[in-house]
Design a protein around this motif. Sequence first.
Motif, mmCIF file in Angstrom:
data_model
loop_
_atom_site.group_PDB
_atom_site.id
_atom_site.type_symbol
_atom_site.label_atom_id
_atom_site.label_comp_id
_atom_site.label_asym_id
_atom_site.label_seq_id
_atom_site.Cartn_x
_atom_site.Cartn_y
_atom_site.Cartn_z
ATOM 1 N N ALA A 21 0.834 -1.201 0.000
ATOM 2 C CA ALA A 21 0.000 0.000 0.000
ATOM 3 C C ALA A 21 0.870 1.254 0.000
ATOM 4 O O ALA A 21 0.570 2.233 -0.684
ATOM 5 N N ARG A 22 1.948 1.236 0.752
ATOM 6 C CA ARG A 22 2.823 2.394 0.829
ATOM 7 C C ARG A 22 3.491 2.645 -0.515
ATOM 8 O O ARG A 22 3.608 3.775 -0.971
ATOM 9 N N GLN A 23 3.918 1.579 -1.187
ATOM 10 C CA GLN A 23 4.616 1.746 -2.450
ATOM 11 C C GLN A 23 3.673 2.130 -3.580
ATOM 12 O O GLN A 23 4.079 2.773 -4.531
ATOM 13 N N SER A 24 2.412 1.752 -3.491
ATOM 14 C CA SER A 24 1.485 2.093 -4.562
ATOM 15 C C SER A 24 1.116 3.570 -4.522
ATOM 16 O O SER A 24 0.715 4.134 -5.525
ATOM 17 N N HIS A 25 1.267 4.232 -3.373
ATOM 18 C CA HIS A 25 0.950 5.646 -3.262
ATOM 19 C C HIS A 25 2.140 6.536 -3.603
ATOM 20 O O HIS A 25 2.009 7.740 -3.711
ATOM 21 N N LYS A 27 5.079 7.976 -5.979
ATOM 22 C CA LYS A 27 5.455 8.115 -7.373
ATOM 23 C C LYS A 27 6.904 7.667 -7.479
ATOM 24 O O LYS A 27 7.783 8.227 -6.834
ATOM 25 N N HIS A 28 7.126 6.656 -8.256
ATOM 26 C CA HIS A 28 8.453 6.052 -8.323
ATOM 27 C C HIS A 28 9.303 6.787 -9.354
ATOM 28 O O HIS A 28 9.057 6.713 -10.544
ATOM 29 N N ALA A 29 10.286 7.500 -8.881
ATOM 30 C CA ALA A 29 11.242 8.167 -9.771
ATOM 31 C C ALA A 29 12.463 7.267 -9.909
ATOM 32 O O ALA A 29 12.859 6.603 -8.955
ATOM 33 N N PRO A 30 13.035 7.216 -11.083
ATOM 34 C CA PRO A 30 14.214 6.358 -11.253
ATOM 35 C C PRO A 30 15.366 6.822 -10.367
ATOM 36 O O PRO A 30 15.671 8.009 -10.304
ATOM 37 N N ASP A 31 15.979 5.877 -9.684
ATOM 38 C CA ASP A 31 17.125 6.199 -8.855
ATOM 39 C C ASP A 31 18.401 5.724 -9.552
ATOM 40 O O ASP A 31 18.369 5.333 -10.713
ATOM 41 N N PHE A 32 19.493 5.769 -8.834
ATOM 42 C CA PHE A 32 20.792 5.399 -9.408
ATOM 43 C C PHE A 32 20.779 3.977 -9.958
ATOM 44 O O PHE A 32 21.280 3.720 -11.051
ATOM 45 N N HIS A 33 20.184 3.041 -9.204
ATOM 46 C CA HIS A 33 20.192 1.638 -9.618
ATOM 47 C C HIS A 33 19.315 1.414 -10.846
ATOM 48 O O HIS A 33 19.632 0.575 -11.689
#
Length: 79
Positions: A21-25, A27-33
Amino acid sequence: MLSLARTAVRLSARGTQWIAARQSHHKHAPDFHDKYGNIILLGGALFCVSIWAYVATQTGIEWNLSPVGRVTPKEWREK
């Protein structure tokens, strides 16, 4: 012991639901990996393969993989 196992399963399921639930809320921005992970992995693999290829072909190490055909029995002598 069974109640302890049930409680552990219930807690792990609750934790998994909370993380989902926490991850679905978020906004996933691309990180270094996300940006460079595959490139670094492939670069490391290429480096290791090239070093081993150099060691195997250029350093003159005698690997002695199989003695078949190289070892000849000596004559037996009784004293």
